[in-house]
Write a protein that holds these residues in place. Structure first.
Motif, PDB file in Angstrom:
ATOM      1  N   ARG A  61      10.943  72.720  21.883  1.00 48.09           N
ATOM      2  CA  ARG A  61       9.431  73.426  20.817  1.00 48.09           C
ATOM      3  C   ARG A  61       9.235  74.524  21.053  1.00 48.09           C
ATOM      4  O   ARG A  61       8.604  75.793  20.279  1.00 48.09           O
ATOM      5  CB  ARG A  61       7.513  72.467  20.925  1.00 48.09           C
ATOM      6  CG  ARG A  61       7.716  71.014  20.449  1.00 48.09           C
ATOM      7  CD  ARG A  61       6.400  70.125  21.223  1.00 48.09           C
ATOM      8  NE  ARG A  61       7.294  68.631  20.666  1.00 48.09           N
ATOM      9  CZ  ARG A  61       6.476  67.566  21.078  1.00 48.09           C
ATOM     10  NH1 ARG A  61       5.754  67.853  22.180  1.00 48.09           N
ATOM     11  NH2 ARG A  61       6.179  66.526  20.670  1.00 48.09           N
ATOM     12  N   GLN A  62       8.743  75.253  22.930  1.00 52.40           N
ATOM     13  CA  GLN A  62       9.178  76.371  22.933  1.00 52.40           C
ATOM     14  C   GLN A  62       9.958  77.174  22.310  1.00 52.40           C
ATOM     15  O   GLN A  62       9.393  78.366  22.050  1.00 52.40           O
ATOM     16  CB  GLN A  62       8.694  76.784  24.339  1.00 52.40           C
ATOM     17  CG  GLN A  62       8.174  78.347  24.983  1.00 52.40           C
ATOM     18  CD  GLN A  62       9.612  78.859  25.152  1.00 52.40           C
ATOM     19  OE1 GLN A  62      10.741  79.000  25.374  1.00 52.40           O
ATOM     20  NE2 GLN A  62       9.408  80.556  24.801  1.00 52.40           N
ATOM     21  N   ARG A  63      11.292  77.202  22.146  1.00 50.63           N
ATOM     22  CA  ARG A  63      12.363  77.805  21.701  1.00 50.63           C
ATOM     23  C   ARG A  63      11.988  77.824  20.228  1.00 50.63           C
ATOM     24  O   ARG A  63      12.212  78.481  20.011  1.00 50.63           O
ATOM     25  CB  ARG A  63      13.429  77.250  21.921  1.00 50.63           C
ATOM     26  CG  ARG A  63      14.223  77.308  23.818  1.00 50.63           C
ATOM     27  CD  ARG A  63      14.038  78.181  24.164  1.00 50.63           C
ATOM     28  NE  ARG A  63      14.567  80.251  23.129  1.00 50.63           N
ATOM     29  CZ  ARG A  63      16.030  79.886  23.376  1.00 50.63           C
ATOM     30  NH1 ARG A  63      16.627  79.193  24.707  1.00 50.63           N
ATOM     31  NH2 ARG A  63      16.509  80.840  22.532  1.00 50.63           N
ATOM     32  N   CYS A  64      11.489  77.236  19.742  1.00 52.93           N
ATOM     33  CA  CYS A  64      11.799  76.678  18.486  1.00 52.93           C
ATOM     34  C   CYS A  64      10.268  77.408  17.425  1.00 52.93           C
ATOM     35  O   CYS A  64      10.054  77.360  16.561  1.00 52.93           O
ATOM     36  CB  CYS A  64      11.747  75.904  17.481  1.00 52.93           C
ATOM     37  SG  CYS A  64      13.460  75.023  18.288  1.00 52.93           S
ATOM     38  N   THR A  65       9.319  77.887  18.424  1.00 53.01           N
ATOM     39  CA  THR A  65       8.673  79.075  17.245  1.00 53.01           C
ATOM     40  C   THR A  65       8.322  80.362  17.305  1.00 53.01           C
ATOM     41  O   THR A  65       7.496  80.908  17.422  1.00 53.01           O
ATOM     42  CB  THR A  65       6.820  78.911  19.375  1.00 53.01           C
ATOM     43  OG1 THR A  65       7.618  79.232  20.295  1.00 53.01           O
ATOM     44  CG2 THR A  65       6.683  77.021  18.719  1.00 53.01           C
ATOM     45  N   ALA A  66       9.015  80.442  17.417  1.00 53.91           N
ATOM     46  CA  ALA A  66       9.999  82.343  17.479  1.00 53.91           C
ATOM     47  C   ALA A  66      10.425  82.118  16.421  1.00 53.91           C
ATOM     48  O   ALA A  66      11.946  82.555  16.729  1.00 53.91           O
ATOM     49  CB  ALA A  66      10.133  83.203  18.599  1.00 53.91           C
ATOM     50  N   PRO A  67      10.343  81.856  14.650  1.00 50.53           N
ATOM     51  CA  PRO A  67      11.172  82.098  13.480  1.00 50.53           C
ATOM     52  C   PRO A  67      11.989  82.666  13.652  1.00 50.53           C
ATOM     53  O   PRO A  67      13.371  83.126  13.042  1.00 50.53           O
ATOM     54  CB  PRO A  67      10.233  81.645  13.285  1.00 50.53           C
ATOM     55  CG  PRO A  67       9.039  81.103  12.937  1.00 50.53           C
ATOM     56  CD  PRO A  67       9.137  81.722  14.589  1.00 50.53           C
ATOM     57  N   ASP A  69      13.935  84.781  15.824  1.00 50.87           N
ATOM     58  CA  ASP A  69      14.064  85.174  17.786  1.00 50.87           C
ATOM     59  C   ASP A  69      15.785  85.515  17.224  1.00 50.87           C
ATOM     60  O   ASP A  69      16.046  84.186  16.383  1.00 50.87           O
ATOM     61  CB  ASP A  69      13.740  84.163  18.399  1.00 50.87           C
ATOM     62  CG  ASP A  69      14.556  84.452  20.425  1.00 50.87           C
ATOM     63  OD1 ASP A  69      15.588  85.001  19.473  1.00 50.87           O
ATOM     64  OD2 ASP A  69      14.832  82.870  20.255  1.00 50.87           O
ATOM     65  N   ASP A  88       7.201  67.427  14.710  1.00 52.91           N
ATOM     66  CA  ASP A  88       7.724  68.511  14.974  1.00 52.91           C
ATOM     67  C   ASP A  88       8.140  69.222  13.590  1.00 52.91           C
ATOM     68  O   ASP A  88       9.058  70.427  13.329  1.00 52.91           O
ATOM     69  CB  ASP A  88       8.775  68.431  16.312  1.00 52.91           C
ATOM     70  CG  ASP A  88       7.969  68.501  17.638  1.00 52.91           C
ATOM     71  OD1 ASP A  88       7.401  68.934  18.065  1.00 52.91           O
ATOM     72  OD2 ASP A  88       8.663  67.250  18.109  1.00 52.91           O
ATOM     73  N   LEU A  91       7.474  72.647  12.985  1.00 55.58           N
ATOM     74  CA  LEU A  91       8.336  73.938  13.744  1.00 55.58           C
ATOM     75  C   LEU A  91       9.748  74.057  13.099  1.00 55.58           C
ATOM     76  O   LEU A  91      10.020  75.180  13.334  1.00 55.58           O
ATOM     77  CB  LEU A  91       8.687  73.435  15.257  1.00 55.58           C
ATOM     78  CG  LEU A  91       7.312  73.400  15.622  1.00 55.58           C
ATOM     79  CD1 LEU A  91       7.191  72.821  17.708  1.00 55.58           C
ATOM     80  CD2 LEU A  91       6.284  74.733  15.496  1.00 55.58           C
TER      81      LEU A  91
END
Length: 235
Positions: A61-67, A69, A88, A91
């Motif tokens: 979830r943390q990795r996928c919260t920066a579209p 990136d 999820d 996200l």
């Protein structure tokens, strides 16, 4: 020996290396394999991380919260769907516009895995320049093929569109069945693309009227006969 296993090309070999991290007292290294390109390796990494008391879902979830990136690994995206839940999907939707094609494709696959496919917003990805994205989108939309506008799909099966778009559009048209599928197949029987031509031939051969086709429909009769006449003699 462990570094050789972890860097191997074969997924089974890498997964053996990941599970061996715990026995070697290096379980903390398993987190970096949560985004591996192989589902088997990701599953083994989740097991080792959980054994260490970690939370793979929170990591994904943390990795996928920066579209935006650019360093977001595609494996981290599909990994969220593998261990997360339907909530999820929120996200994953923003990742459909990610600049990296692999991330877009894995986001579509993730929505499909979570059973959160919505035809209306997803259909625009059938025009994606990346073949991998279009293939995943077509696979996700197959159960919803009847919700897609027939004329819109017929247009995308035309020769002015890229090959990967045409193949996927016809796949969805064929899944719709009925007169639309017959019309599309007959139109492709003499197409220069061998793969499309073969699929069209197979579609005509197995075609049968669906419940919404009127008995005695003139277009059905003429279209089917024209299609049969156009089939190569080897069939």
């Amino acid at each position: 020996m462990l570094p050789a296993l972890l860097s191997a090309r074969n997924p089974r070999t890498r997964s053996a290396g990941v599970t061996g991290l715990r026995r070697a007292g290096q379980a903390e290294q398993a987190e970096s394999f949560l985004s591996d390109r192989s589902a088997l390796v990701r599953a083994c990494a989740r097991y080792v991380v959980r054994q260490l008391g970690g939370d793979p879902v929170a990591w994904h979830r943390q990795r996928c919260t920066a579209p935006d990136d650019l360093e977001l690994p595609p494996g981290a995206v599909i990994g969220l769907a593998e261990c997360g839940n339907r909530d999820d999907a929120g996200l994953l939707w923003p990742l459909l516009g990610h600049p990296v094609a692999g991330v877009r494709a894995r986001a579509v696959a993730g929505l499909r895995a979570l059973d959160c496919v919505d035809a209306k917003p997803l259909r625009s990805l059938l025009d994606d320049p990346a073949a991998c994205v279009v293939r995943e989108t077509a696979a996700a939309l197959l159960p919803l093929a009847k919700e897609l506008p027939a004329d819109w799909l017929l247009e995308r099966a035309g020769s002015e569109h890229p090959r990967h778009v045409r193949v996927s559009a016809f796949r969805l048209l064929d899944a719709r069945g009925g007169i639309v599928a017959l019309r599309a197949a007959v139109g492709l029987l003499e197409d220069p693309d061998a793969k499309l031509r073969t699929r069209a031939e197979q579609s005509v051969q197995r075609w049968h009227p669906s419940a919404d086709v009127r008995r005695g429909d003139a277009e059905v009769g003429s279209g089917f006969l024209a299609g049969v006449d156009a089939l190569p003699s080897r069939i």
